[in-house]
Scaffold this motif. Sequence first.
Motif, short mmCIF file in Angstrom:
data_model
loop_
_atom_site.label_atom_id
_atom_site.label_comp_id
_atom_site.label_asym_id
_atom_site.label_seq_id
_atom_site.Cartn_x
_atom_site.Cartn_y
_atom_site.Cartn_z
N GLY A 8 0.80 -1.22 0.00
CA GLY A 8 0.00 0.00 0.00
C GLY A 8 0.83 1.26 0.00
O GLY A 8 0.31 2.36 0.20
N GLY A 9 2.15 1.10 -0.25
CA GLY A 9 3.02 2.27 -0.18
C GLY A 9 3.94 2.42 -1.38
O GLY A 9 5.01 3.01 -1.28
N LEU A 10 3.53 1.91 -2.53
CA LEU A 10 4.36 2.01 -3.72
C LEU A 10 4.31 3.41 -4.33
O LEU A 10 3.29 4.11 -4.23
CB LEU A 10 3.92 1.00 -4.80
CG LEU A 10 4.33 -0.46 -4.62
CD1 LEU A 10 3.59 -1.11 -3.47
CD2 LEU A 10 4.11 -1.23 -5.91
N ARG A 11 5.38 3.79 -4.98
CA ARG A 11 5.39 5.02 -5.75
C ARG A 11 4.68 4.75 -7.08
O ARG A 11 4.95 3.72 -7.73
CB ARG A 11 6.82 5.47 -6.03
CG ARG A 11 7.65 5.76 -4.79
CD ARG A 11 9.09 6.05 -5.16
NE ARG A 11 9.93 6.26 -3.99
CZ ARG A 11 11.25 6.41 -4.02
NH1 ARG A 11 11.89 6.34 -5.19
NH2 ARG A 11 11.94 6.59 -2.91
N PRO A 12 3.79 5.64 -7.51
CA PRO A 12 3.09 5.42 -8.79
C PRO A 12 4.03 5.20 -9.97
O PRO A 12 3.78 4.34 -10.82
CB PRO A 12 2.27 6.71 -8.96
CG PRO A 12 2.00 7.13 -7.56
CD PRO A 12 3.26 6.81 -6.79
N GLN A 13 5.13 5.94 -10.04
CA GLN A 13 6.06 5.76 -11.15
C GLN A 13 6.69 4.37 -11.12
O GLN A 13 6.93 3.75 -12.17
CB GLN A 13 7.16 6.83 -11.11
CG GLN A 13 8.12 6.79 -12.29
CD GLN A 13 7.40 6.96 -13.64
OE1 GLN A 13 6.48 7.77 -13.76
NE2 GLN A 13 7.81 6.20 -14.64
N THR A 14 6.95 3.87 -9.92
CA THR A 14 7.50 2.52 -9.79
C THR A 14 6.51 1.48 -10.30
O THR A 14 6.89 0.51 -10.98
CB THR A 14 7.87 2.23 -8.33
OG1 THR A 14 8.93 3.11 -7.93
CG2 THR A 14 8.31 0.79 -8.12
N ILE A 15 5.24 1.67 -9.98
CA ILE A 15 4.20 0.75 -10.47
C ILE A 15 4.21 0.72 -12.00
O ILE A 15 4.15 -0.36 -12.62
CB ILE A 15 2.81 1.16 -9.95
CG1 ILE A 15 2.76 1.04 -8.43
CG2 ILE A 15 1.71 0.31 -10.59
CD1 ILE A 15 1.49 1.59 -7.82
N ILE A 16 4.29 1.89 -12.60
CA ILE A 16 4.28 1.99 -14.07
C ILE A 16 5.47 1.25 -14.66
O ILE A 16 5.34 0.46 -15.62
CB ILE A 16 4.28 3.46 -14.50
CG1 ILE A 16 2.95 4.13 -14.12
CG2 ILE A 16 4.54 3.59 -15.99
CD1 ILE A 16 2.94 5.63 -14.25
N GLU A 17 6.66 1.45 -14.09
CA GLU A 17 7.86 0.82 -14.63
C GLU A 17 7.86 -0.69 -14.41
O GLU A 17 8.25 -1.46 -15.30
CB GLU A 17 9.10 1.47 -14.01
CG GLU A 17 9.26 2.93 -14.42
CD GLU A 17 10.38 3.63 -13.68
OE1 GLU A 17 11.19 2.94 -13.03
OE2 GLU A 17 10.46 4.88 -13.75
N CYS A 29 -0.06 -5.52 -5.90
CA CYS A 29 0.47 -6.89 -5.76
C CYS A 29 0.89 -7.46 -7.11
O CYS A 29 1.81 -8.26 -7.20
CB CYS A 29 -0.56 -7.80 -5.09
SG CYS A 29 -0.75 -7.51 -3.32
N GLY A 30 0.21 -7.00 -8.16
CA GLY A 30 0.52 -7.50 -9.49
C GLY A 30 1.93 -7.19 -9.94
O GLY A 30 2.50 -7.93 -10.77
N VAL A 31 2.52 -6.11 -9.43
CA VAL A 31 3.89 -5.76 -9.82
C VAL A 31 4.91 -6.19 -8.76
O VAL A 31 6.09 -5.84 -8.84
CB VAL A 31 4.03 -4.25 -10.10
CG1 VAL A 31 3.09 -3.83 -11.22
CG2 VAL A 31 3.78 -3.42 -8.84
N MET A 32 4.45 -6.96 -7.79
CA MET A 32 5.33 -7.40 -6.70
C MET A 32 5.43 -8.93 -6.68
O MET A 32 5.37 -9.56 -5.63
CB MET A 32 4.80 -6.88 -5.36
CG MET A 32 4.79 -5.37 -5.23
SD MET A 32 3.88 -4.81 -3.78
CE MET A 32 4.85 -5.50 -2.43
N GLN A 33 5.57 -9.53 -7.84
CA GLN A 33 5.61 -10.99 -7.96
C GLN A 33 6.99 -11.53 -8.33
O GLN A 33 7.15 -12.73 -8.49
CB GLN A 33 4.58 -11.45 -8.99
CG GLN A 33 3.15 -11.06 -8.68
CD GLN A 33 2.65 -11.66 -7.37
OE1 GLN A 33 3.00 -12.78 -7.02
NE2 GLN A 33 1.84 -10.90 -6.64
N THR A 34 7.96 -10.65 -8.46
CA THR A 34 9.33 -11.07 -8.78
C THR A 34 10.27 -10.60 -7.69
O THR A 34 9.97 -9.67 -6.93
CB THR A 34 9.80 -10.47 -10.12
OG1 THR A 34 9.89 -9.03 -9.99
CG2 THR A 34 8.83 -10.81 -11.26
#
Length: 371
Positions: A29-38, A79-84
């Motif tokens: 719940g604390g990701l940076r939006p730009q990080t999510i995009i990348e 969570c979708g971008v936190m699987q690796t």
Amino acid sequence: MSLEDYLLPGVGTSINALPKISLHDHLDGGLRPQTIIELADTVGLALPATDARTLGSWFSTQADSGTLVDYLRTFEVTCGVMQTREGLVRVAREFVEDLAADGVIYGEIRWAPEQHLTRGLTLDQTVEAVQEGIEAGIALVAGTGSRIRVGQLITAMRHAERSLEIAELAVRHRSNGVVGFDIAGAELGFPAHHHRDAFDFLAKAFLPVTVHAGEADGLESIRGALYDGRALRLGHGVRLAEDIVIGREDAENTYVTLGPVAQWVRDREIALELSPSSNLQTGAIAAWGDDLLDHPFDLLYQLGFRVTVNTDNRLMSNTTLSKELALLSDAFGYDLDDLEVFQLNAAQAAFLPLDEREELADTIVAGFESA
């Protein structure tokens, strides 16, 4: 990371510069939006927006639903971008940096390893990746001349059936950054006693526990957290106020009666991990109103409960710990002394050895004295 500076109303003291402790802050719940995009680009995940500002607004708008169930749906994206391994390391590293930029000197990061297995990672590998990111973040913060300490709270999802396995995972990694255990997720209909085997295991291992309770469900959920979970802290716990009766003796005098659950929590100084903005978004305070002034925070504080201030999910609530303190100060007229109490409460409730909690308290006192 550049954060907005918040000043204590009427005084001008920078709240950001004050030493603070964060006990209830979700990694996803604390990701940076730009990080999510990348990260989404690397794993082929479609997003509702590809501009950082627009994406950030989407999260806060979607989360402002009035129900916990709808609020939780936003986590499908994070969570979708936190699987690796790479994704977990980066998110954890930036999480630590962002806490430090907001003046946090000790933080507990809670997250659910079972939600990060879709691309082949094992439970142990997820914990190791997050710890790698945490340590990298701590090192980067140290390179700027600041210090932060961070521990992991391993979370089991209360609607799933892996809590004993996750409890065993937490104990297995207690020498690798894990400081405690939590259960989270859909609260209503999924009582703590469903996870009694996990709580029994944790009690035998002497690993401290906090339980989400009193957010989307009421007193029975809190009872379960205390009895079945042996919780040393309550995740939110805001609906404990349902066990407090305020009456009027006459035109000038009122009285307050604590029910047995509230009495137990206050007398044993069980910390409440209150998250004001999140509590508004999820409807946790709907029984009292829909404005921050309606939040029972001040009632609980004035009655002597060990209240702490938290963000819950900084992305979804578009907030920081400094912002939450500023909002409360503006709503209830809190001054520097009040903010210091909240931080000392958090230091006393941290899942750390006594001598280390006392060191945290000393650091807080010194920081507030010099403010």
